[in-house]
Motif scaffolding. Structure first.
Motif, mmCIF file in Angstrom:
data_model
loop_
_atom_site.group_PDB
_atom_site.id
_atom_site.type_symbol
_atom_site.label_atom_id
_atom_site.label_comp_id
_atom_site.label_asym_id
_atom_site.label_seq_id
_atom_site.Cartn_x
_atom_site.Cartn_y
_atom_site.Cartn_z
ATOM 1 N N ALA A 256 0.832 -1.208 0.000
ATOM 2 C CA ALA A 256 0.000 0.000 0.000
ATOM 3 C C ALA A 256 0.863 1.253 0.000
ATOM 4 N N THR A 257 1.972 1.229 0.724
ATOM 5 C CA THR A 257 2.835 2.411 0.804
ATOM 6 C C THR A 257 3.406 2.763 -0.562
ATOM 7 N N LEU A 258 3.940 1.774 -1.262
ATOM 8 C CA LEU A 258 4.559 2.033 -2.561
ATOM 9 C C LEU A 258 3.511 2.424 -3.608
ATOM 10 N N LEU A 259 2.372 1.742 -3.613
ATOM 11 C CA LEU A 259 1.354 2.048 -4.619
ATOM 12 C C LEU A 259 0.695 3.394 -4.345
ATOM 13 N N THR A 260 0.572 3.777 -3.082
ATOM 14 C CA THR A 260 0.079 5.123 -2.771
ATOM 15 C C THR A 260 1.039 6.169 -3.317
ATOM 16 N N GLY A 261 2.337 5.900 -3.197
ATOM 17 C CA GLY A 261 3.326 6.819 -3.750
ATOM 18 C C GLY A 261 3.204 6.970 -5.255
ATOM 19 N N LEU A 262 2.912 5.874 -5.956
ATOM 20 C CA LEU A 262 2.708 5.965 -7.407
ATOM 21 C C LEU A 262 1.503 6.842 -7.726
ATOM 22 N N TRP A 263 0.411 6.643 -7.003
ATOM 23 C CA TRP A 263 -0.782 7.464 -7.204
ATOM 24 C C TRP A 263 -0.476 8.935 -6.965
ATOM 25 N N GLN A 264 0.152 9.240 -5.852
ATOM 26 C CA GLN A 264 0.422 10.635 -5.510
ATOM 27 C C GLN A 264 1.374 11.290 -6.501
ATOM 28 N N GLY A 265 2.322 10.526 -7.029
ATOM 29 C CA GLY A 265 3.254 11.091 -7.993
ATOM 30 C C GLY A 265 2.691 11.220 -9.385
ATOM 31 N N ALA A 266 1.692 10.395 -9.717
ATOM 32 C CA ALA A 266 1.182 10.348 -11.091
ATOM 33 C C ALA A 266 -0.044 11.208 -11.311
ATOM 34 N N VAL A 267 -0.934 11.296 -10.323
ATOM 35 C CA VAL A 267 -2.264 11.870 -10.552
ATOM 36 C C VAL A 267 -2.390 13.220 -9.870
ATOM 37 N N LYS A 268 -2.871 14.183 -10.629
ATOM 38 C CA LYS A 268 -3.123 15.528 -10.124
ATOM 39 C C LYS A 268 -4.567 15.905 -10.428
ATOM 40 N N SER A 269 -5.164 16.658 -9.525
ATOM 41 C CA SER A 269 -6.521 17.141 -9.747
ATOM 42 C C SER A 269 -6.473 18.456 -10.504
ATOM 43 N N GLU A 270 -7.226 18.537 -11.581
ATOM 44 C CA GLU A 270 -7.328 19.780 -12.349
ATOM 45 C C GLU A 270 -8.548 20.588 -11.934
ATOM 46 N N SER A 271 -9.294 20.082 -10.956
ATOM 47 C CA SER A 271 -10.508 20.791 -10.512
ATOM 48 C C SER A 271 -10.722 20.534 -9.021
ATOM 49 N N ALA A 272 -9.756 20.994 -8.225
ATOM 50 C CA ALA A 272 -9.849 20.781 -6.783
ATOM 51 C C ALA A 272 -10.969 21.611 -6.166
ATOM 52 N N ASP A 273 -11.373 22.692 -6.832
ATOM 53 C CA ASP A 273 -12.462 23.545 -6.341
ATOM 54 C C ASP A 273 -13.680 23.345 -7.239
#
Length: 365
Positions: A256-273
């Motif tokens: 979970a730790t490593l795969l969470t890191g992949l998610w956080q490094g790869a995916v960005k929100s373009e509509s946080a608001d």
């Protein structure tokens, strides 16, 4: 004359490589680690493969890999009438081109006993294994401080089994990892053994023919290694520390730790608001900068905010995940977190990764 011929050969190979296009295959680094894309189970004509060792290096470069191991069978050479039987030779032949192209080349081989196979990595003396059976070879590997993993644990069987002979090797400390994915085959029965026995995850092609034919597009099976340094010692340290993940097609296996890191490094929100009226649908737009796809399912959200469908975030793309604001939603601006299941990221048997995504939602009344 030999030096001139060798130099000319390298120039020709370089020209052939230049005519190809490298897939950058972007995968994010994790804090403190470089993510290396690797394949530690590959065959050449020096055992039962169909290509020359340098071709494997060119293929790895083209496919966006960082490191490979040429792991020909040390005890099986069906082409020995045409190719000299020498387990060290594939690595020696490929080394110069690998260095030229920036591909890390791990010295290794495969050793079999019936349908039970192991790969030995970071070999320091190939000659020490000549004429040895599997058990003796694994003991020599331990003396050489090699890293050993069990290949395709369910091969030629209805399902993967923790066999008595394998258990004996394990209790003696003769291997440290396991091929959870071999080619396109995932072994679900073996997945629990990763944590139960502290095994390092591997996912490799076991390619024998031309890689592009066996794995078209971005379907090549890859071991992701999270290394402190981009060198052989960095790979070895990461393998010992079990900082790896398996990636095949659109499926990923790891902690979970490593795969969470992949998610956080790869995916960005373009509509946080997000902003909308009660009863409206607002698009949550996400961007994936990596080559790894993500399958998304909103699993936790305020009762007044619902996901209308599951989403898929393909490699190097952006996509919307529609959210519906309930008619009785409270007005004003709300700081919330969505619990999102990444259903193609597997952290344990029967369990996928769940991540938290912070959002600001303004309900206009």
């Amino acid at each position: 004359m030999q030096k001139t011929l060798r130099f000319a050969t390298l120039l020709l190979l370089a020209a052939l490589v230049a005519a190809q296009q490298r897939d950058p295959l972007p995968v994010p680094d994790l804090p403190g680690y470089q993510t290396l894309k690797c394949d530690f189970h590959i065959h050449t004509v020096f055992s039962d493969g169909q290509v020359w060792p340098t071709v494997r290096v060119t293929e790895a470069w083209r496919d966006g890999l960082d490191a490979i191991a040429l792991t020909d069978h040390i005890d099986y050479q069906p082409h020995k009438e045409d190719v000299r039987s020498d387990p060290a030779r594939p690595h020696a032949l490929a080394s110069a081109l690998a260095e030229q192209l920036g591909i890390l080349l791990v010295p290794g081989f495969e050793i079999a006993r019936g349908d039970i196979h192991f790969n030995v990595l970071f070999v320091t003396d190939f000659s020490a294994f000549r004429g040895l059976d599997q058990e003796a070879a694994l003991r020599v590997a331990r003396r050489q401080n090699a890293f050993v993993f069990w290949n395709h644990p369910g091969w030629r069987r209805p399902k993967a089994e923790w066999l008595p002979i394998v258990d004996g090797y394990f209790r003696e400390g003769l291997f440290q990892g396991m091929e959870l994915v071999n080619g396109s085959t995932f072994y679900p029965e073996a997945f629990p053994w990763v944590e139960e026995r502290n095994l390092t995850i591997f996912a490799n092609t076991d390619v024998h023919g031309i890689t592009a034919w066996e794995y078209p597009g971005r379907t090549r099976t890859i071991t992701l290694v999270f290394a402190r340094k981009r060198d052989l010692e960095g790979i070895r340290e990461a393998l010992v520390a079990r900082r790896t993940a398996g990636w095949q097609g659109d499926q990923v296996w790891g902690s979970a730790t490593l795969l969470t890191g992949l998610w956080q490094g790869a995916v960005k929100s373009e509509s946080a608001d997000l902003r909308g009226r009660p009863g409206a649908t607002v698009p949550l737009r996400l961007r994936n900068d990596s080559a790894i796809p993500f399958r998304l399912e909103v699993e936790q959200a305020p009762t007044w905010l619902r996901a209308t469908r599951r989403g898929e975030l393909r490699g190097e793309s952006a996509a919307g995940l529609p959210l519906s604001i309930a008619k009785d939603a409270p007005g004003g601006t709300h700081e919330i977190e969505l619990g999102i299941g990444i259903t193609n990221f597997h952290v344990a048997p029967g369990r996928h990764l769940t991540v938290r995504l912070p959002l600001r939602v303004t309900v206009v009344r």
